[in-house]
Design a protein around this motif. Structure first.
Motif, PDB file in Angstrom:
ATOM      1  N   LEU A   1       0.835  -1.204   0.000  1.00 47.76           N
ATOM      2  CA  LEU A   1       0.000   0.000   0.000  1.00 47.76           C
ATOM      3  C   LEU A   1       0.868   1.252   0.000  1.00 47.76           C
ATOM      4  CD1 LEU A   1      -2.753   1.341   0.085  1.00 47.76           C
ATOM      5  CD2 LEU A   1      -2.769   1.069   2.582  1.00 47.76           C
ATOM      6  N   ARG A   2       1.956   1.222   0.750  1.00 48.44           N
ATOM      7  CA  ARG A   2       2.857   2.374   0.761  1.00 48.44           C
ATOM      8  C   ARG A   2       3.490   2.578  -0.608  1.00 48.44           C
ATOM      9  NH1 ARG A   2       7.531   4.095   5.119  1.00 48.44           N
ATOM     10  NH2 ARG A   2       8.523   5.692   3.804  1.00 48.44           N
ATOM     11  N   ARG A   3       3.940   1.517  -1.240  1.00 44.56           N
ATOM     12  CA  ARG A   3       4.567   1.638  -2.560  1.00 44.56           C
ATOM     13  C   ARG A   3       3.574   2.171  -3.586  1.00 44.56           C
ATOM     14  NH1 ARG A   3       7.613  -3.795  -4.068  1.00 44.56           N
ATOM     15  NH2 ARG A   3       8.143  -2.482  -5.868  1.00 44.56           N
ATOM     16  N   ALA A   4       2.315   1.724  -3.504  1.00 49.04           N
ATOM     17  CA  ALA A   4       1.300   2.198  -4.452  1.00 49.04           C
ATOM     18  C   ALA A   4       1.035   3.686  -4.275  1.00 49.04           C
ATOM     19  CB  ALA A   4       0.017   1.399  -4.277  1.00 49.04           C
ATOM     20  N   LEU A   5       0.917   4.134  -3.023  1.00 53.56           N
ATOM     21  CA  LEU A   5       0.631   5.547  -2.779  1.00 53.56           C
ATOM     22  C   LEU A   5       1.835   6.429  -3.087  1.00 53.56           C
ATOM     23  CD1 LEU A   5      -1.454   5.231   0.522  1.00 53.56           C
ATOM     24  CD2 LEU A   5      -2.304   5.763  -1.768  1.00 53.56           C
ATOM     25  N   GLU A   6       3.043   5.897  -2.894  1.00 48.89           N
ATOM     26  CA  GLU A   6       4.240   6.669  -3.238  1.00 48.89           C
ATOM     27  C   GLU A   6       4.372   6.856  -4.747  1.00 48.89           C
ATOM     28  OE1 GLU A   6       7.372   5.925   0.448  1.00 48.89           O
ATOM     29  OE2 GLU A   6       7.351   4.541  -1.263  1.00 48.89           O
ATOM     30  N   LYS A   7       3.879   5.894  -5.532  1.00 47.92           N
ATOM     31  CA  LYS A   7       3.891   6.065  -6.981  1.00 47.92           C
ATOM     32  C   LYS A   7       2.977   7.203  -7.421  1.00 47.92           C
ATOM     33  CE  LYS A   7       5.297   1.597  -8.874  1.00 47.92           C
ATOM     34  NZ  LYS A   7       4.994   0.580  -9.897  1.00 47.92           N
ATOM     35  N   CYS A   8       1.973   7.506  -6.568  1.00 49.07           N
ATOM     36  CA  CYS A   8       1.035   8.581  -6.889  1.00 49.07           C
ATOM     37  C   CYS A   8       1.503   9.927  -6.347  1.00 49.07           C
ATOM     38  CB  CYS A   8      -0.346   8.258  -6.312  1.00 49.07           C
ATOM     39  SG  CYS A   8      -1.054   6.720  -6.901  1.00 49.07           S
ATOM     40  N   HIS A   9       2.758  10.024  -5.939  1.00 48.53           N
ATOM     41  CA  HIS A   9       3.264  11.265  -5.339  1.00 48.53           C
ATOM     42  C   HIS A   9       3.089  12.494  -6.241  1.00 48.53           C
ATOM     43  CE1 HIS A   9       5.739  13.900  -2.860  1.00 48.53           C
ATOM     44  NE2 HIS A   9       6.371  14.260  -3.968  1.00 48.53           N
ATOM     45  N   PRO A  10       3.286  12.394  -7.575  1.00 45.08           N
ATOM     46  CA  PRO A  10       3.085  13.599  -8.401  1.00 45.08           C
ATOM     47  C   PRO A  10       1.692  14.200  -8.279  1.00 45.08           C
ATOM     48  CG  PRO A  10       4.240  11.905  -9.649  1.00 45.08           C
ATOM     49  CD  PRO A  10       3.802  11.256  -8.376  1.00 45.08           C
ATOM     50  N   THR A  11       0.691  13.367  -7.981  1.00 37.85           N
ATOM     51  CA  THR A  11      -0.679  13.871  -7.836  1.00 37.85           C
ATOM     52  C   THR A  11      -1.055  14.074  -6.378  1.00 37.85           C
ATOM     53  OG1 THR A  11      -1.388  12.812  -9.892  1.00 37.85           O
ATOM     54  CG2 THR A  11      -3.104  13.392  -8.305  1.00 37.85           C
ATOM     55  N   LEU A  12      -0.849  13.029  -5.572  1.00 38.33           N
ATOM     56  CA  LEU A  12      -1.289  13.078  -4.175  1.00 38.33           C
ATOM     57  C   LEU A  12      -0.307  13.793  -3.258  1.00 38.33           C
ATOM     58  CD1 LEU A  12      -2.638   9.424  -3.748  1.00 38.33           C
ATOM     59  CD2 LEU A  12      -3.921  11.476  -4.348  1.00 38.33           C
ATOM     60  N   ARG A  13       0.935  13.946  -3.703  1.00 34.78           N
ATOM     61  CA  ARG A  13       2.000  14.515  -2.871  1.00 34.78           C
ATOM     62  C   ARG A  13       2.108  13.763  -1.543  1.00 34.78           C
ATOM     63  NH1 ARG A  13       1.277  20.852  -2.429  1.00 34.78           N
ATOM     64  NH2 ARG A  13       3.110  20.520  -1.125  1.00 34.78           N
ATOM     65  N   THR A  14       2.229  12.445  -1.667  1.00 33.65           N
ATOM     66  CA  THR A  14       2.212  11.554  -0.509  1.00 33.65           C
ATOM     67  C   THR A  14       3.472  11.729   0.333  1.00 33.65           C
ATOM     68  OG1 THR A  14       1.112   9.996  -1.995  1.00 33.65           O
ATOM     69  CG2 THR A  14       1.721   9.200   0.189  1.00 33.65           C
ATOM     70  N   GLU A  15       3.275  11.832   1.639  1.00 35.96           N
ATOM     71  CA  GLU A  15       4.380  11.906   2.587  1.00 35.96           C
ATOM     72  C   GLU A  15       4.091  10.967   3.751  1.00 35.96           C
ATOM     73  OE1 GLU A  15       5.122  15.867   3.866  1.00 35.96           O
ATOM     74  OE2 GLU A  15       5.222  16.702   1.827  1.00 35.96           O
ATOM     75  N   PHE A  16       5.029  10.052   4.039  1.00 36.48           N
ATOM     76  CA  PHE A  16       4.887   9.133   5.166  1.00 36.48           C
ATOM     77  C   PHE A  16       5.643   9.692   6.366  1.00 36.48           C
ATOM     78  CE2 PHE A  16       3.419   6.446   1.829  1.00 36.48           C
ATOM     79  CZ  PHE A  16       2.549   5.560   2.444  1.00 36.48           C
ATOM     80  N   LEU A  17       4.931   9.827   7.489  1.00 41.56           N
ATOM     81  CA  LEU A  17       5.469  10.440   8.694  1.00 41.56           C
ATOM     82  C   LEU A  17       5.533   9.424   9.825  1.00 41.56           C
ATOM     83  CD1 LEU A  17       3.329  13.721   8.617  1.00 41.56           C
ATOM     84  CD2 LEU A  17       5.523  13.313   7.495  1.00 41.56           C
ATOM     85  N   ASP A  18       6.319   9.748  10.844  1.00 43.68           N
ATOM     86  CA  ASP A  18       6.353   8.885  12.018  1.00 43.68           C
ATOM     87  C   ASP A  18       5.159   9.206  12.919  1.00 43.68           C
ATOM     88  OD1 ASP A  18       6.966  11.275  13.261  1.00 43.68           O
ATOM     89  OD2 ASP A  18       9.095  10.808  13.499  1.00 43.68           O
ATOM     90  N   TYR A  19       5.076   8.498  14.038  1.00 46.96           N
ATOM     91  CA  TYR A  19       3.908   8.615  14.917  1.00 46.96           C
ATOM     92  C   TYR A  19       3.723  10.033  15.444  1.00 46.96           C
ATOM     93  CZ  TYR A  19       1.239   8.333  19.252  1.00 46.96           C
ATOM     94  OH  TYR A  19       0.346   8.570  20.264  1.00 46.96           O
ATOM     95  N   GLU A  20       4.793  10.660  15.914  1.00 47.17           N
ATOM     96  CA  GLU A  20       4.685  11.988  16.507  1.00 47.17           C
ATOM     97  C   GLU A  20       4.231  13.028  15.485  1.00 47.17           C
ATOM     98  OE1 GLU A  20       4.809  12.872  19.549  1.00 47.17           O
ATOM     99  OE2 GLU A  20       5.362  10.922  20.357  1.00 47.17           O
ATOM    100  N   LYS A  21       4.765  12.968  14.279  1.00 46.36           N
ATOM    101  CA  LYS A  21       4.428  13.972  13.271  1.00 46.36           C
ATOM    102  C   LYS A  21       3.007  13.799  12.751  1.00 46.36           C
ATOM    103  CE  LYS A  21       9.155  14.891  11.720  1.00 46.36           C
ATOM    104  NZ  LYS A  21      10.121  14.847  10.588  1.00 46.36           N
ATOM    105  N   ILE A  22       2.558  12.552  12.577  1.00 49.62           N
ATOM    106  CA  ILE A  22       1.188  12.359  12.093  1.00 49.62           C
ATOM    107  C   ILE A  22       0.189  12.752  13.176  1.00 49.62           C
ATOM    108  CG2 ILE A  22       0.909   9.947  12.784  1.00 49.62           C
ATOM    109  CD1 ILE A  22      -0.348  11.593   9.532  1.00 49.62           C
ATOM    110  N   LYS A  23       0.568  12.583  14.436  1.00 50.29           N
ATOM    111  CA  LYS A  23      -0.298  13.011  15.534  1.00 50.29           C
ATOM    112  C   LYS A  23      -0.474  14.523  15.519  1.00 50.29           C
ATOM    113  CE  LYS A  23      -0.702  12.732  20.577  1.00 50.29           C
ATOM    114  NZ  LYS A  23      -0.038  12.260  21.829  1.00 50.29           N
ATOM    115  N   LEU A  24       0.635  15.245  15.282  1.00 43.84           N
ATOM    116  CA  LEU A  24       0.552  16.705  15.179  1.00 43.84           C
ATOM    117  C   LEU A  24      -0.321  17.126  14.007  1.00 43.84           C
ATOM    118  CD1 LEU A  24       4.286  17.705  15.833  1.00 43.84           C
ATOM    119  CD2 LEU A  24       2.384  17.879  17.432  1.00 43.84           C
ATOM    120  N   ALA A  25      -0.158  16.451  12.874  1.00 43.24           N
ATOM    121  CA  ALA A  25      -0.940  16.795  11.684  1.00 43.24           C
ATOM    122  C   ALA A  25      -2.428  16.544  11.902  1.00 43.24           C
ATOM    123  CB  ALA A  25      -0.429  16.003  10.484  1.00 43.24           C
TER     124      ALA A  25
END
Length: 448
Positions: A190-214
């Motif tokens: 799932l991560r590889r699929a969403l990373e391929k869509c980065h030009p459109t989705l601008r996908t960024e994978f964050l750690d626990y602390e950063k996603i909690k802040l977001a």
């Protein structure tokens, strides 16, 4: 790796679900993507329309993708194929029942990405779905925060076209784990699929602390903008003008006063969010980023950028549908009680107004037309700001006739007359009337 392990199912084909599905079909066309519909009629329309999702690029250009697999929730049976990767793009209040139907197809080897507003959905799924109560059987959860504005778009040839969308402003799609001990593997399908869509989705994978802040940052924005636009029946951009008034007359429908403004809500929400975050002391950058002033500025800036948009909560209220209020304001109220903080009174009042749809005049909001405030357009707001000029605050005083207490004397003919013992209070009423009036006064009463 088996093809079924790479396959992706998307629950919820609203604007966000269409946006992600279209991006996957654009950048990963060989990947099997299945759209799961909650309603049979929506599924039938999608199949009859050629299983196609259309993205409007501008007024005259569109990009259509087809070939999606489709099913509706009623087709899900215990013997149905296993789901390895599930993206949940429904609203919080629409999640529990469909995921419950899909739970026999999910296990500890499955991954569920919750791509929705609000907080508390994961906890609700784990407590309410029997198969998920045991940590050994529940799937792995990812949290997603999408900052891109996506709205539905009709086709000129067909005014009602539910499978088209348009993007208004691009932002990142942040994804991260729900627990501190969890890590998202780089080779996860799932991560590889969403990373391929980065030009459109601008996908960024964050750690626990950063996603909690977001997630908490997005929650504050939703808790300020959504309830206020819902009760005032106005577009997002009107909140800037609401903030600049020092006092306003009561709302003609809801009775909501100027006490409920963005700054007052942020003053209540800020301490709760900072207590949940448990920010380390002595970090001036974090203290400044999560101050009430910084949160208020960000909320007003977002309201300005989406000035003509009508929030999803406002659309749900006007359509008589259930809202996400439990997962936004309701979650904040619950957290304040758990942490022993002062009850956020304004947030609680807005919660009850939207949750129960009852107003001071006894009417339900969905039965009423747009209020005078809700009719404000962007041009009206600009004209209002211009009339204010350089003054930051405007005081609207109540007229004297509203401040004074008025005593109305009861006319003589309305005052009750004394009844003597020998008088018949009903005069020459028919016997049938005397019979019922005697019963109303109790046994032995009304007889002579």
């Amino acid at each position: 790796m088996l093809l079924s392990d790479r396959a992706i199912h998307i629950l919820g084909v609203g604007n966000l679900g269409k946006y992600v599905a279209h991006a996957l079909a654009t950048h990963y066309p060989r990947l099997p993507v299945t759209l799961i519909f909650r309603k049979k009629d929506s599924y039938d329309k999608f199949v009859d329309g050629g299983r196609k999702i259309t993205k409007w690029i501008d007024e005259h250009t569109q990009d259509s993708k087809s070939g999606f697999r489709a099913e509706w929730i009623g087709q899900s049976r215990p013997g149905s194929p296993h789901i390895s990767n599930l993206i949940v793009a429904t609203k919080g209040q629409q999640t529990l029942t469909p995921v419950g139907f899909l739970s026999p197809r999910l296990d500890r080897n499955s991954t569920v990405l919750l791509l929705q507003n609000g907080m508390g959905v994961k906890e609700e799924l784990d407590s309410q779905i029997l198969a998920f109560r045991s940590p050994e059987h529940r799937p792995s959860y990812w949290a997603g925060v999408c900052s891109t504005g996506v709205f539905g778009r009709g086709d000129p040839s067909r005014p009602v076209c539910p499978f088209t969308f348009q993007v208004a402003g691009s932002g990142p799609l942040n994804i991260g784990p729900f627990s501190e001990s969890q890590e998202i593997e780089k080779q996860h399908p799932l991560r590889r699929a969403l990373e391929k869509c980065h030009p459109t989705l601008r996908t960024e994978f964050l750690d626990y602390e950063k996603i909690k802040l977001a997630r908490l940052r997005k929650l504050v924005m939703n808790a300020v903008i959504n309830p206020l636009t819902a009760v005032h029946r106005c577009p997002n951009g009107w909140l800037r003008s609401l903030e600049r008034f020092k006092a306003l007359p009561d709302h003609p429908v809801t009775g909501i006063t100027a006490e409920y403004r963005p700054s007052s809500l942020v003053a209540e929400i800020g301490p709760i969010v900072r207590a949940v975050l448990d920010l380390p002391s002595g970090n001036p950058k974090l203290d400044e980023a999560w101050s009430d002033l910084a949160l208020l500025r960000e909320a007003l800036l977002l309201a300005d950028r989406t000035g003509e948009n009508r929030s999803s909560m406002l659309q749900d209220v006007e359509g008589g549908r259930e809202t996400e209020i439990d997962y936004i304001c309701g979650w904040l109220i619950k957290k304040a009680r758990e942490l022993g903080l002062k009850c956020p009174r304004g947030t609680q009042n807005l919660y009850h107004h939207i949750k129960f749809r009852k107003w001071e005049n006894g009417e339900e909001l969905r039965r009423l037309g747009p209020s005078p405030r809700g009719a404000a357009s962007v041009e009206d707001m600009k004209a209002m700001d211009k009339s204010i000029g350089d003054r930051d605050m405007v005081t609207v005083e109540k007229p004297e006739w509203l401040k004074a207490k008025v005593t109305v004397e009861t006319p003589e003919w309305l005052k009750p007359k004394a009844v003597n013992k020998g008088d018949k209070p009903w005069g020459k009423a028919p016997k049938r009337a005397n019979k019922y009036m005697s019963k109303a006064q109790g046994p032995g009463k009304g007889k002579r």
